[in-house]
Motif scaffolding. Structure first.
Motif, PDB file in Angstrom:
ATOM      1  N   GLN A 154       0.862  -1.459   0.074  1.00  0.00           N
ATOM      2  CA  GLN A 154      -0.125  -0.012  -0.069  1.00  0.00           C
ATOM      3  C   GLN A 154       0.751   1.443   0.043  1.00  0.00           C
ATOM      4  OE1 GLN A 154      -2.757  -1.449   3.390  1.00  0.00           O
ATOM      5  NE2 GLN A 154      -3.947   0.173   2.304  1.00  0.00           N
ATOM      6  N   ILE A 155       1.978   1.136   0.694  1.00  0.00           N
ATOM      7  CA  ILE A 155       2.576   2.413   1.020  1.00  0.00           C
ATOM      8  C   ILE A 155       3.394   2.658  -0.378  1.00  0.00           C
ATOM      9  CG2 ILE A 155       4.816   3.483   1.991  1.00  0.00           C
ATOM     10  CD1 ILE A 155       3.788   1.633   4.493  1.00  0.00           C
ATOM     11  N   THR A 156       3.787   1.430  -0.902  1.00  0.00           N
ATOM     12  CA  THR A 156       4.459   1.700  -2.331  1.00  0.00           C
ATOM     13  C   THR A 156       3.577   2.541  -3.272  1.00  0.00           C
ATOM     14  OG1 THR A 156       6.033  -0.035  -1.962  1.00  0.00           O
ATOM     15  CG2 THR A 156       5.879   0.420  -4.388  1.00  0.00           C
ATOM     16  N   ARG A 157       2.376   1.864  -3.266  1.00  0.00           N
ATOM     17  CA  ARG A 157       1.331   2.417  -4.219  1.00  0.00           C
ATOM     18  C   ARG A 157       0.916   4.063  -3.948  1.00  0.00           C
ATOM     19  NH1 ARG A 157      -4.350   1.718  -3.408  1.00  0.00           N
ATOM     20  NH2 ARG A 157      -3.565   0.060  -1.838  1.00  0.00           N
ATOM     21  N   TYR A 158       0.822   4.134  -2.720  1.00  0.00           N
ATOM     22  CA  TYR A 158       0.458   5.679  -2.256  1.00  0.00           C
ATOM     23  C   TYR A 158       1.753   6.635  -2.912  1.00  0.00           C
ATOM     24  CZ  TYR A 158      -3.047   3.559   0.682  1.00  0.00           C
ATOM     25  OH  TYR A 158      -3.992   2.700   1.375  1.00  0.00           O
ATOM     26  N   GLN A 159       2.955   5.946  -2.482  1.00  0.00           N
ATOM     27  CA  GLN A 159       4.221   6.768  -3.219  1.00  0.00           C
ATOM     28  C   GLN A 159       4.253   7.115  -4.490  1.00  0.00           C
ATOM     29  OE1 GLN A 159       7.208   4.296  -1.597  1.00  0.00           O
ATOM     30  NE2 GLN A 159       7.540   5.399   0.274  1.00  0.00           N
ATOM     31  N   THR A 160       3.792   6.017  -5.317  1.00  0.00           N
ATOM     32  CA  THR A 160       3.490   6.170  -6.745  1.00  0.00           C
ATOM     33  C   THR A 160       2.717   7.188  -7.339  1.00  0.00           C
ATOM     34  OG1 THR A 160       4.638   3.866  -7.032  1.00  0.00           O
ATOM     35  CG2 THR A 160       3.364   5.038  -8.962  1.00  0.00           C
ATOM     36  N   LEU A 161       1.316   6.975  -6.785  1.00  0.00           N
ATOM     37  CA  LEU A 161       0.143   7.946  -6.845  1.00  0.00           C
ATOM     38  C   LEU A 161       0.861   9.425  -6.644  1.00  0.00           C
ATOM     39  CD1 LEU A 161      -2.706   5.892  -5.537  1.00  0.00           C
ATOM     40  CD2 LEU A 161      -2.153   6.394  -7.781  1.00  0.00           C
ATOM     41  N   PHE A 162       1.388   9.318  -5.555  1.00  0.00           N
ATOM     42  CA  PHE A 162       1.722  10.884  -5.072  1.00  0.00           C
ATOM     43  C   PHE A 162       2.726  11.670  -6.065  1.00  0.00           C
ATOM     44  CE2 PHE A 162       4.737  13.883  -2.971  1.00  0.00           C
ATOM     45  CZ  PHE A 162       4.019  14.810  -2.680  1.00  0.00           C
ATOM     46  N   ASN A 163       3.918  10.872  -6.535  1.00  0.00           N
ATOM     47  CA  ASN A 163       4.923  11.263  -7.373  1.00  0.00           C
ATOM     48  C   ASN A 163       4.509  11.141  -8.878  1.00  0.00           C
ATOM     49  OD1 ASN A 163       7.616  11.728  -5.678  1.00  0.00           O
ATOM     50  ND2 ASN A 163       6.671   9.836  -5.040  1.00  0.00           N
TER      51      ASN A 163
END
Length: 447
Positions: free
Chosen positions: A13-22
């Motif tokens: 989840q954290i990896t996905r949130y990071q990708t969405l943000f960037n």
């Protein structure tokens, strides 16, 4: 696998949130702006400054604003301000103030006794009951309600500020509140212990009397002892000298203000399912003077709410009101406007809630009381309101604020008006026996 384990945040989840943000094109731009300036400054909509120009079609001349300083006495300042406006007009005293310290003293004293009674009323409940925990969290505080100020005046009267001026503890109340609440909690231990031992009513009354004597002494040390008789000496705006000798606080009120406080009623707008309109409400364990005036609210639609305030303003009388002042407001500019900040656009998320949802989910409640002294009517409809605050002259326009009509709809909860402005239907509703709400109901919030 338990539901809690399933709901735990995973590394995926954290990896996905990071990708969405960037992946957002504006992410770093917004990040740089907000990290340097904060959410409010970055989301400020300066078009609001233009819309909230301090010009009003109905504008009462109410003189210089007062300053509650580092105390929570806004409700008291606002109520006494509505009375001093009347007094100043009658006796030509434009910069005159009533003593907020005098009513503060008696409010503290009466709140202590009110607390003792609530302790005894709940003495059969365990310490972890919600009511006992509610009492002990804040035995007393600076805040209050219009009806509570009326109860003080009806019992003790009022005095000019020159008779009982401010002290260190009235203007900066944290030390007094901390000490008084420590004492009240200690006294609660004694009272609950006496009740548990089935002590006689005489023994409990004697212990309570000793406690009240100590409270009186503490208040005299910090606020000064209230005057019982005094002379009222002043020069009016025309420089004419006056002296009125041998007044008492009650005779001063009767002569110089003279309102029948029973004529002034609290009207609220609380659009929650548990509070039908055109019904009255009170709050359990909320008050100050035992045997005195109880808190009572008449819940009305926002249209009735506004029209009642406008009717009183048209007759030249200012309006006490309660609101959630911290919502969408700029303290320094003196602007309260739903368009003052656009957080949704800045953050690309929907933070909107209805007024009822904010009340039901603890997002909003009444936090501050001020005075409405004007309104701008366009084609008979209000667009903005003039507000006299009690934060001194260094904020707003010499202490006066501008409130948009949309802000009033969303964040104003209470006005006090003369009941002569109520329709026959509302007057009958106001006279009904109120429904008792829980002590923690948002309509029991103290301004």
């Amino acid at each position: 696998m338990s539901n809690e384990t399933k709901a735990a945040i995973s590394s995926d989840q954290i990896t996905r949130y990071q990708t969405l943000f960037n992946d957002r094109k504006d992410a770093k731009v917004v990040e740089r702006a907000v990290t340097h300036q904060g959410i409010l400054a970055t989301s400020a909509d300066f078009a609001s400054d233009t819309d909230m120009t301090p010009v009003f079609s109905i504008d009462l001349d109410t003189g210089k604003v007062s300053n509650q300083k580092q105390s929570g006495r806004c409700w008291m300042f606002a109520a006494l301000n509505t009375m001093r406006h009347h007094l100043a007009d009658l006796f030509k005293l434009s910069d005159f103030e009533l003593s907020q310290n005098y009513t503060y003293f008696w409010d503290k004293f009466e709140k202590a006794n009110y607390f003792y009674q609530n302790v005894l009323n709940t003495a059969d409940q365990p310490l972890d009951s919600r009511k006992v925990a509610f009492l002990m969290t804040t035995p007393q505080q600076d805040g209050g309600q219009w009806d509570m100020l009326c109860a003080i005046i009806e019992k003790y009267g009022i005095v000019p500020k020159s008779v009982m001026p401010e002290t260190y503890s009235s203007s900066k109340s944290s030390e007094l509140n901390g000490t008084l609440n420590k004492k009240l909690r200690k006294d609660a231990v004694t009272l609950r212990d006496l009740a548990a031992k089935n002590a006689s009513s005489d023994d409990i009354a004697a212990a309570r009397d000793k406690m009240l004597g100590e409270v009186y002494r503490l208040l005299c040390y910090t606020l000064g002892e209230p005057a019982q008789k005094f002379d009222f000496e002043y020069r009016d705006d025309n420089k004419n000298y006056h002296i009125d000798r041998g007044l008492t606080p009650k005779s001063f009120y009767d002569k110089y203000v003279g309102w029948n406080l029973d004529d002034y009623v609290s009207v609220i707008n609380a659009p929650t399912n548990d509070k039908p309109y055109n019904k009255t409400y009170t709050i359990e364990m909320l008050g100050n003077v035992l045997g005195g005036r109880a808190v009572k609210h008449l819940n009305v639609t926002m249209d009735d709410f506004k029209q009642l305030a406008i009717a009183q303003l048209k007759d030249g009388q200012s309006v006490w009101f309660g609101c959630d002042v911290g919502q969408s407001s700029d303290r320094q500019k003196g602007i309260m406007d739903t368009n003052a900040y656009n957080k949704n656009e800045l953050l690309d998320m929907d933070l909107s809630m209805t007024k009822a949802e904010r009340l039901d989910y603890a997002e909003s409640l009444m936090t501050h009381a001020m005075v409405i002294t004007g309104v701008d009517l366009v084609d008979g409809k209000p667009t903005k309101w003039k507000v006299e605050n009690s934060w001194g002259e260094k904020v707003g326009t010499k202490g006066y604020f501008v409130m948009s009509d949309s802000w009033m709809e969303e964040y104003c909860y209470q006005v006090v008006v003369n009941k002569k402005y109520l329709s026959l239907e509302l007057r009958k509703a106001q006279e009904e026996t109120p429904t008792v709400l829980a002590p923690w109901d948002p309509m029991g919030a103290l301004a």
